[in-house]
Design a protein around this motif. Structure first.
Motif, mmCIF file in Angstrom:
data_model
loop_
_atom_site.group_PDB
_atom_site.id
_atom_site.type_symbol
_atom_site.label_atom_id
_atom_site.label_comp_id
_atom_site.label_asym_id
_atom_site.label_seq_id
_atom_site.Cartn_x
_atom_site.Cartn_y
_atom_site.Cartn_z
ATOM 1 N N GLU A 195 18.310 103.517 26.988
ATOM 2 C CA GLU A 195 17.234 103.809 27.935
ATOM 3 C C GLU A 195 17.780 104.036 29.337
ATOM 4 O O GLU A 195 18.923 103.692 29.629
ATOM 5 C CB GLU A 195 16.264 102.618 27.973
ATOM 6 C CG GLU A 195 15.603 102.364 26.647
ATOM 7 C CD GLU A 195 14.152 102.776 26.626
ATOM 8 O OE1 GLU A 195 13.651 103.248 27.659
ATOM 9 O OE2 GLU A 195 13.518 102.625 25.580
ATOM 10 N N ILE A 196 16.926 104.570 30.218
ATOM 11 C CA ILE A 196 17.341 104.811 31.599
ATOM 12 C C ILE A 196 17.755 103.530 32.313
ATOM 13 O O ILE A 196 18.411 103.577 33.327
ATOM 14 C CB ILE A 196 16.207 105.462 32.433
ATOM 15 C CG1 ILE A 196 14.876 104.842 32.072
ATOM 16 C CG2 ILE A 196 16.211 106.960 32.279
ATOM 17 C CD1 ILE A 196 13.729 105.361 32.895
ATOM 18 N N HIS A 197 17.350 102.380 31.769
ATOM 19 C CA HIS A 197 17.730 101.119 32.399
ATOM 20 C C HIS A 197 19.226 100.876 32.312
ATOM 21 O O HIS A 197 19.817 100.239 33.175
ATOM 22 C CB HIS A 197 16.993 99.961 31.729
ATOM 23 C CG HIS A 197 15.519 100.056 31.857
ATOM 24 N ND1 HIS A 197 14.786 100.939 31.120
ATOM 25 C CD2 HIS A 197 14.659 99.404 32.651
ATOM 26 C CE1 HIS A 197 13.506 100.809 31.460
ATOM 27 N NE2 HIS A 197 13.405 99.881 32.378
ATOM 28 N N HIS A 198 19.835 101.344 31.245
ATOM 29 C CA HIS A 198 21.269 101.087 31.064
ATOM 30 C C HIS A 198 22.136 102.309 31.273
ATOM 31 O O HIS A 198 23.328 102.197 31.488
ATOM 32 C CB HIS A 198 21.517 100.523 29.664
ATOM 33 C CG HIS A 198 20.833 99.221 29.443
ATOM 34 N ND1 HIS A 198 19.834 99.062 28.513
ATOM 35 C CD2 HIS A 198 20.978 98.034 30.047
ATOM 36 C CE1 HIS A 198 19.392 97.816 28.561
ATOM 37 N NE2 HIS A 198 20.071 97.184 29.479
ATOM 38 N N ASN A 241 21.230 91.717 34.754
ATOM 39 C CA ASN A 241 21.161 90.979 36.017
ATOM 40 C C ASN A 241 20.944 89.485 35.876
ATOM 41 O O ASN A 241 21.371 88.719 36.719
ATOM 42 C CB ASN A 241 19.991 91.513 36.840
ATOM 43 C CG ASN A 241 20.256 92.926 37.288
ATOM 44 O OD1 ASN A 241 21.401 93.303 37.507
ATOM 45 N ND2 ASN A 241 19.222 93.710 37.412
ATOM 46 N N PHE A 242 20.233 89.078 34.832
ATOM 47 C CA PHE A 242 19.815 87.679 34.797
ATOM 48 C C PHE A 242 20.713 86.813 33.920
ATOM 49 O O PHE A 242 21.006 87.155 32.772
ATOM 50 C CB PHE A 242 18.369 87.576 34.305
ATOM 51 C CG PHE A 242 17.373 88.154 35.260
ATOM 52 C CD1 PHE A 242 17.208 87.582 36.505
ATOM 53 C CD2 PHE A 242 16.622 89.253 34.918
ATOM 54 C CE1 PHE A 242 16.292 88.106 37.398
ATOM 55 C CE2 PHE A 242 15.700 89.784 35.798
ATOM 56 C CZ PHE A 242 15.534 89.212 37.045
ATOM 57 N N ALA A 280 25.610 90.990 36.329
ATOM 58 C CA ALA A 280 25.384 90.737 37.755
ATOM 59 C C ALA A 280 25.787 89.333 38.225
ATOM 60 O O ALA A 280 26.281 89.194 39.337
ATOM 61 C CB ALA A 280 23.927 91.005 38.098
ATOM 62 N N PRO A 281 25.620 88.274 37.416
ATOM 63 C CA PRO A 281 26.061 86.963 37.887
ATOM 64 C C PRO A 281 27.561 86.972 38.187
ATOM 65 O O PRO A 281 28.291 87.773 37.596
ATOM 66 C CB PRO A 281 25.756 86.037 36.702
ATOM 67 C CG PRO A 281 24.736 86.740 35.905
ATOM 68 C CD PRO A 281 24.994 88.190 36.088
ATOM 69 N N ARG A 288 22.696 95.768 36.357
ATOM 70 C CA ARG A 288 22.012 97.050 36.214
ATOM 71 C C ARG A 288 21.984 97.700 37.594
ATOM 72 O O ARG A 288 21.466 97.140 38.549
ATOM 73 C CB ARG A 288 20.592 96.742 35.741
ATOM 74 C CG ARG A 288 19.824 97.930 35.329
ATOM 75 C CD ARG A 288 18.447 97.474 34.887
ATOM 76 N NE ARG A 288 17.465 98.396 35.359
ATOM 77 C CZ ARG A 288 16.198 98.093 35.528
ATOM 78 N NH1 ARG A 288 15.767 96.873 35.284
ATOM 79 N NH2 ARG A 288 15.364 98.994 35.932
ATOM 80 N N MET A 313 21.103 101.249 39.677
ATOM 81 C CA MET A 313 20.386 102.511 39.491
ATOM 82 C C MET A 313 20.977 103.653 40.309
ATOM 83 O O MET A 313 20.311 104.633 40.584
ATOM 84 C CB MET A 313 18.900 102.347 39.845
ATOM 85 C CG MET A 313 18.198 101.241 39.115
ATOM 86 S SD MET A 313 18.500 101.220 37.371
ATOM 87 C CE MET A 313 17.476 102.540 36.837
ATOM 88 N N HIS A 314 22.199 103.493 40.760
ATOM 89 C CA HIS A 314 22.848 104.578 41.496
ATOM 90 C C HIS A 314 24.311 104.626 41.082
ATOM 91 O O HIS A 314 24.796 103.708 40.436
ATOM 92 C CB HIS A 314 22.736 104.349 43.000
ATOM 93 C CG HIS A 314 23.266 103.014 43.434
ATOM 94 N ND1 HIS A 314 22.458 101.923 43.635
ATOM 95 C CD2 HIS A 314 24.519 102.578 43.651
ATOM 96 C CE1 HIS A 314 23.203 100.893 43.976
ATOM 97 N NE2 HIS A 314 24.453 101.262 43.987
ATOM 98 N N GLU A 370 31.455 98.029 45.254
ATOM 99 C CA GLU A 370 31.227 98.434 43.861
ATOM 100 C C GLU A 370 32.504 99.026 43.271
ATOM 101 O O GLU A 370 32.829 98.788 42.108
ATOM 102 C CB GLU A 370 30.091 99.467 43.798
ATOM 103 C CG GLU A 370 28.734 98.873 44.107
ATOM 104 C CD GLU A 370 27.685 99.901 44.481
ATOM 105 O OE1 GLU A 370 26.543 99.496 44.708
ATOM 106 O OE2 GLU A 370 28.007 101.101 44.571
#
Lengths: 313, 194
Positions: free
Chosen positions: A83-86, A141-142, A166-167, A189, A191-192, A199
């Motif tokens: 999905e666009i999330h990943h 992220n979580f 993310a942690p 996650r 988005m850019h 980064e």
């Protein structure tokens, strides 16, 4: 015995064949060749003592020779879904950066990798991941989600794993239990595209973690060496099976740390590959297992260690 | 960060909270919704699990009428629509065809549409609604929230009417009183009642 080290040559198309011949003459191997418009990138193994000589000869051609720790490895970048999330940012940027360091990367999007409760891994995904030298899991992220999902997503995976999320690193080390071979925190996650300095640092950190993990594997392999060096077997196969030159894949034969993936259909070509003579009557079948790959209908060659075959070519 | 008048992300997981702030900002920017959304409050708790977003839109763009982009000139034999801006020409033709039939709508050139006289009054044509930009905007806002919400959160309840919108999502079944218990307090924090 000369030690072969992985390097990348970048230069122009003009007279690059001289570099290819030189690497060949020095007893090195070219694992991958990319031609992009006017530029050529050669991922290769060359004798450690001859790097300076290659640099010297590449200088008038404006070519550069750099260390590329991941040449000759195939890495799976596993994203929990398509999905666009990943995708595309996190997974593609990580894969692309690993590629710059010489690795051949394959992206694997799981069909049911999302959600704490329903996340799972099917047997095909598991087998495909296991055909790689290493798997990079790009998690989110979580902390809570990683803690709950990761044990399921790693089930049955026996290749080394590097986890990103993310942690921070310490948190990942604490929550991922049993431990994995590498952790890179601060990459969740996104988005850019990876563009900010902090980064980009994370991408370097990932390459370090991956090379450290693979170096450990290389050390273990050195104690019981493989019967044949994979790039050498690659050169033999490419030379004798001419259909390979007709394949349009960027890497028709992909070198791994302990074997090769040949992108020809298994049924018609496996017997020919098995009976291919490597040297003095020793065939590939004697020193390696030629098995069907779970990726399409490719052929996977796993080279046996010296302790098993008592052959070293 | 986008120039929203109010933008808060709330979560018990501090790393996740920061990440979501950035994700929401990126998504709103990518989808060009920064100018459209006035206030936004997001609450995420992966332990429950729940994702709730509540917000307010700025003034919605009004419906586009023929008079906004064309002059209506009625003559003795025909009515001539003199198009000033082609942006809405395609929807205009679709509306005219549906209303008056293709045989009555003639388009001699790019900027002119001709109808037979007496088919419609000048006033009626002038006020004819051709497109509603707000319609796609609603879809865009909901899409943005789907995009921002964590991926596994497939069970969702959404609402968008006038200026207010909310979006609640979870992996599990949402309780019936979720709007009163979770969403309404978010609106209260923004100084609005749902």
């Amino acid at each position: 015995m000369t030690t072969l080290v992985p390097v990348t040559f970048k230069g122009g198309v003009y007279r690059h064949d001289e570099i290819m011949d030189l690497i060949d003459d020095l007893g090195g191997y070219i694992v991958q060749k990319h031609v992009m418009a006017q530029d050529v990138v050669l991922q290769s193994f060359v004798p450690r003592d001859d790097i300076e000589l290659i640099r010297e000869i590449a200088k008038p051609l404006a070519g550069t020779v750099t260390e590329a720790p991941l040449v000759g490895t195939e890495i799976a970048v596993v994203s929990p879904s398509l999905e666009i999330h990943h995708l595309p940012h996190t997974s593609c940027d990580l894969a692309e950066y690993l590629r710059r360091s010489g690795a051949k990367t394959n992206m694997i999007g799981l069909s049911r990798g999302f959600g704490k409760r329903i996340a799972n891994l099917n047997d095909e995904e598991r087998d495909v991941i296991n055909e790689h030298d290493l798997a990079v899991y790009t998690l989110g992220n979580f902390e809570e989600c990683i803690r709950q999902k990761f044990p399921v997503l790693r089930q049955g995976i026996h290749v080394p794993i590097v986890v990103t999320g993310a942690p921070d690193r310490e948190t990942l080390v604490r929550i991922v239990d049993p431990p994995v071979e590498g952790y890179v925190g601060g990459v969740g996650r996104i988005m850019h595209r990876f563009k900010r300095p902090e980064e980009l640092v994370k991408l370097d950190e990932l390459v370090d973690e991956v090379s450290r993990t693979l170096d450990a594997r290389r050390d273990a392999l050195a104690r019981d060496p493989l019967s044949v060096f994979p790039p050498r077997l690659m050169a033999i196969i490419e030379e004798r099976i001419h259909e390979i030159s007709m394949l349009t894949h960027p890497t028709p034969v992909t070198a791994q740390m302990e074997g090769l993936r040949v992108k020809l259909p298994y049924d018609p070509y496996a017997p020919a590959i098995r009976s291919l003579e490597v040297v003095d009557g020793i065939t590939i079948g004697d020193i390696a297992d030629v098995t069907p790959s779970r990726m399409r209908n490719y052929i996977l060659i796993r080279i046996k260690p010296f302790s098993e075959t008592r052959i070293l070519v | 960060m986008p120039p929203l008048n109010y933008f808060v992300v709330e979560s018990p997981d501090s790393v996740g909270r920061e990440a979501y702030e950035r994700i929401a900002a990126d998504v709103l920017q990518d989808l060009d919704l920064v100018k459209v959304i006035d206030r936004l409050h997001i609450f995420v708790d992966p332990k429950v699990p729940i994702f709730a977003a509540a917000g307010l839109l700025r003034h919605m763009p009004r419906a586009i009428r023929v008079g906004d982009f064309a002059n209506v000139n009625s003559g003795e034999k025909e009515i001539v629509l003199d198009i000033g801006d082609e942006t809405y020409l395609a929807p205009l033709l679709r509306v005219l065809w549906a209303r008056y039939g293709k045989e009555n709508v003639d388009q001699p050139d790019r900027f002119t549409v001709v109808l037979p006289a007496g088919l419609a009054g000048e006033e009626e044509l002038d006020r004819l609604v051709v497109a509603d930009p707000g319609e796609s905007l609603h879809k865009d806002v909901i899409y943005a929230l789907q995009y921002i919400a964590p991926e596994g959160f497939k069970v969702r309840r959404q609402y968008i009417r006038d200026e207010k919108f909310y979006y609640v999502a979870s992996e599990d079944t949402l309780p019936g009183d979720i709007v009163e218990k979770v969403v309404a307090p978010l609106f209260t924090k923004m100084g609005v009642t749902l």
